[in-house]
Scaffold this active site. Structure first.
Site, PDB file in Angstrom:
ATOM      1  N   LYS A   1       0.868  -1.174   0.000  1.00  0.00           N
ATOM      2  CA  LYS A   1       0.000   0.000   0.000  1.00  0.00           C
ATOM      3  C   LYS A   1       0.912   1.234   0.000  1.00  0.00           C
ATOM      4  CE  LYS A   1      -1.294   2.510   2.695  1.00  0.00           C
ATOM      5  NZ  LYS A   1      -0.834   3.872   3.141  1.00  0.00           N
TER       6      LYS A   1
ATOM      7  N   THR B   1       4.878   6.175   3.996  1.00  0.00           N
ATOM      8  CA  THR B   1       3.813   5.357   4.611  1.00  0.00           C
ATOM      9  C   THR B   1       3.487   4.321   3.616  1.00  0.00           C
ATOM     10  OG1 THR B   1       2.809   6.960   6.022  1.00  0.00           O
ATOM     11  CG2 THR B   1       1.477   5.111   5.528  1.00  0.00           C
TER      12      THR B   1
ATOM     13  N   GLU C   1      -0.913  10.136  -4.552  1.00  0.00           N
ATOM     14  CA  GLU C   1      -2.161  10.866  -4.313  1.00  0.00           C
ATOM     15  C   GLU C   1      -2.419  11.886  -5.421  1.00  0.00           C
ATOM     16  OE1 GLU C   1      -1.394  12.194  -0.372  1.00  0.00           O
ATOM     17  OE2 GLU C   1      -2.398  10.480   0.544  1.00  0.00           O
TER      18      GLU C   1
ATOM     19  N   ASN D   1      -4.855  16.071   0.566  1.00  0.00           N
ATOM     20  CA  ASN D   1      -4.046  16.326   1.750  1.00  0.00           C
ATOM     21  C   ASN D   1      -4.474  17.535   2.560  1.00  0.00           C
ATOM     22  OD1 ASN D   1      -1.995  14.234   1.997  1.00  0.00           O
ATOM     23  ND2 ASN D   1      -1.665  14.771  -0.146  1.00  0.00           N
TER      24      ASN D   1
ATOM     25  N   THR E   1     -10.234  15.843   8.315  1.00  0.00           N
ATOM     26  CA  THR E   1     -11.559  16.441   8.583  1.00  0.00           C
ATOM     27  C   THR E   1     -12.697  15.596   8.042  1.00  0.00           C
ATOM     28  OG1 THR E   1     -11.243  17.748   6.589  1.00  0.00           O
ATOM     29  CG2 THR E   1     -10.726  18.779   8.686  1.00  0.00           C
TER      30      THR E   1
END
Lengths: 385, 385
Positions: free
Chosen positions: B167, B178, B256, B380, B385
């Site tokens: 991942k 990560t 991303e 990002n 939130t």
């Protein structure tokens, strides 16, 4: 030492002007005096940088000619010829050798300079040289590229003044950027002294300013002493530092697409060097920058950035945000319940301080940066088209 | 050596499963064998990283438990306790010591893990352990965070196989990210040998992959040998390299908000080390990444990135883009008239090679990356939130 209103022409003997036509700009400064420069560390140096480095060896100059819209970088022998031609264009009018001229360019890389345009506009710019407020603003605007506001500073130290102008916006990184800055003073120093003091000031201002981590081929900071005023070295250095920090912050604030000026202040590091490194790493982190754009007090990303900064850190860290009010997020490793309070602070602040204490020693350091927004992507995805 | 269809369960003896509920995921792998790991270089290491590093010292494991949604990083003593508890949850079911379990976490930093949720879901995941295609996919999906597709690889080397799952998505940088990857083989090697070969493979795959330059607190690449098949070290290393490179490219492609996989290949450097450094600098440049997002063949930014890479470069550089067809932009410093052709190539390509020759020596290197889009900022800016 105090900041005063005004532009570079507050230093006696400085006359300047500039024009901007679409993406092209031309600015001229007449300034007789000792001079020193600090230049990009990029191995590929633009032609005007190479010519200026050579011309500054004599330690005294008569004038500055700068264009925006074309960086005259990666342009080979023709580029050098064109940079020299720019010097000649001003030298002919000032009646001096082209070796007494500083030349600077900013803009797109890899296209030959349109010297014809510069030649055709030099006359009118030269005729308009002036020492009033309007003239300094005209020069400040002529060197802007994606900048959204002109950047000027003026500082008074006793009888003497230090004034400066800068352009920045994109490609700003530690070790400078497509950043031009011309600083003037009527305090009397030799070229050698100016250089030493300039290096020190740049190292703690422009060199700790991060917009996107890229370093340009064209960066230049110049310091010119035109006058005879006597100021102690110590006082002058303090004034010069303040002037440079002020301009560096203006550049960070005007980072491409930026909505917030970020000032990262790290204390309690093992050394000042580590503190500066840690601060720079936080200011450079895309994850931190995007979180701040989203008003997200995601201090976990600050911790992660500290962790890979190479500095001595452990979980005993304190983090606070400050913008008028102060919100503590983490205190000696303890996570405080301050998420919504911090979010509110972020939402209303245009200038944010991130305060970090590593609780390891007495080292202090700082960095200036900005958030990363959609507009940064838009501006840079569409630059040449 | 050839790539084959399938997931981690192609290695005999591997049973796995996983679930995903909203942002939370839980995956379990049963795997008996020798094991070695490579971990984040971030000074702040997440609790599961610390526990796994310790557990791997014995060199053999029985199973892996991984969760997504919470990184269990910066969580102090409770974090360590929770990571150990995750080990126990699996160890109890496998009837082994918790010291034989690898634990991994990915997600948000600084919040305590919801071990209750993991405890309550472990039963159903464990009951569903299987060795079919579905099971490997279920595990691959359970560890995804902002990933948009599961990442699997399988390679055949003679009788033996190497399979892997990973991942990635955000926070991917040289020196890992990560990023979690679990690699399996039925080729027989000691934990010591596995470690040596894994370090080599990671160094030329995950460690040359750049999404945003940030390095996470949670990165882990694990290699487990379950079987008794005999393969030469040389053949195995080649297969392992290929498997890791394949996973690394999938991670870059799924960076991303990325719209393009970028492969930078640098030749003609003074050394391989310099070539890798130059490639990484290009793949990391925000200005290059945003230009590629805008389909703008702005090779000037590639030149600038080369110039501040610290490598030996001058203007005698060649640059080409390749995506099926090949477009030369700069040849030994000469700028070719290929702007519109290059733009067309960019517009239709999802996978782009940037080929650079520095004409200084025989050093070769590469890096994987992606473009930088509005979506990177969106993802990002809105993560917590």
């Amino acid at each position: 030492m105090r900041f005063i209103e005004g532009g570079i022409t507050l230093v006696e003997g400085i006359r300047c002007s500039g024009i901007k036509e679409g993406k092209k700009g031309l600015g001229i400064i007449e300034c007789s005096g000792n001079a020193a420069g600090v230049f990009t560390k990029n191995r590929i140096k633009a032609a005007p940088v190479l010519v200026t480095m050579e011309n500054l060896k004599a330690g005294a100059i008569r004038g500055i000619i700068a264009n925006s819209g074309n960086a005259n970088a990666f342009t080979g022998e023709s580029g050098i010829k064109n940079a020299k031609r720019m010097c000649e264009i001003l030298a002919e009018r000032l009646g001096c050798s082209w070796r007494k001229i500083v030349v600077a360019s900013t803009g797109i890389i890899g296209e030959q300079l349109d010297v014809g345009w510069i030649e055709s506009r030099a006359g009118v710019v030269f005729e308009n040289l002036g020492s009033d407020r309007e003239s300094s603003l005209a020069f400040a605007k002529s060197i802007m590229t994606t900048d959204t506001f002109p950047k000027e500073v003026a500082v008074e130290i006793g009888d003497a003044v230090i004034t400066g102008v800068a352009k920045g916006a994109g490609m700003i990184a530690p070790n400078m950027a497509t950043m031009l800055s011309f600083i003037f003073t009527d305090a009397d120093f030799s070229g050698h002294d100016l250089k030493k003091m300039l290096i020190r000031a740049v190292d703690r201002s422009f060199n700790v300013t991060v917009v996107d981590g890229d370093t340009s081929t064209n960066d230049m900071v110049l310091l010119v002493s035109t006058g005879q005023k006597k100021v102690s070295r110590e006082k002058f250095q303090r004034g010069l530092n303040s002037a440079c920090i002020n301009l560096a912050k203006q550049i960070a604030k005007d980072g491409e697409g930026a909505t917030k000026l970020i000032e990262v202040i790290v204390e309690g590091a093992r050394s000042d060097k580590e503190a500066f490194k840690a601060a720079r790493n936080i200011a450079s982190s895309l994850l931190v920058k995007t979180a701040l754009f989203g008003n997200d007090p995601n201090w976990g990303r600050i911790i992660a950035a500290l962790g890979y900064s190479g500095c001595d850190v452990d979980e005993c860290i304190s983090i606070a945000f400050e913008a008028g009010a102060r919100v503590e997020l983490v205190k000696r490793g303890e996570i405080l319940d301050a998420h919504s309070e911090a979010r509110k602070l972020l939402e209303k602040s245009k200038e944010l301080k991130i305060l970090v204490n590593l609780h390891k020693g007495n080292g202090k350091g700082y960095a200036f940066g900005c958030d990363l927004s959609y507009d940064y992507v838009r501006i840079n995805a569409e630059y040449t088209t």
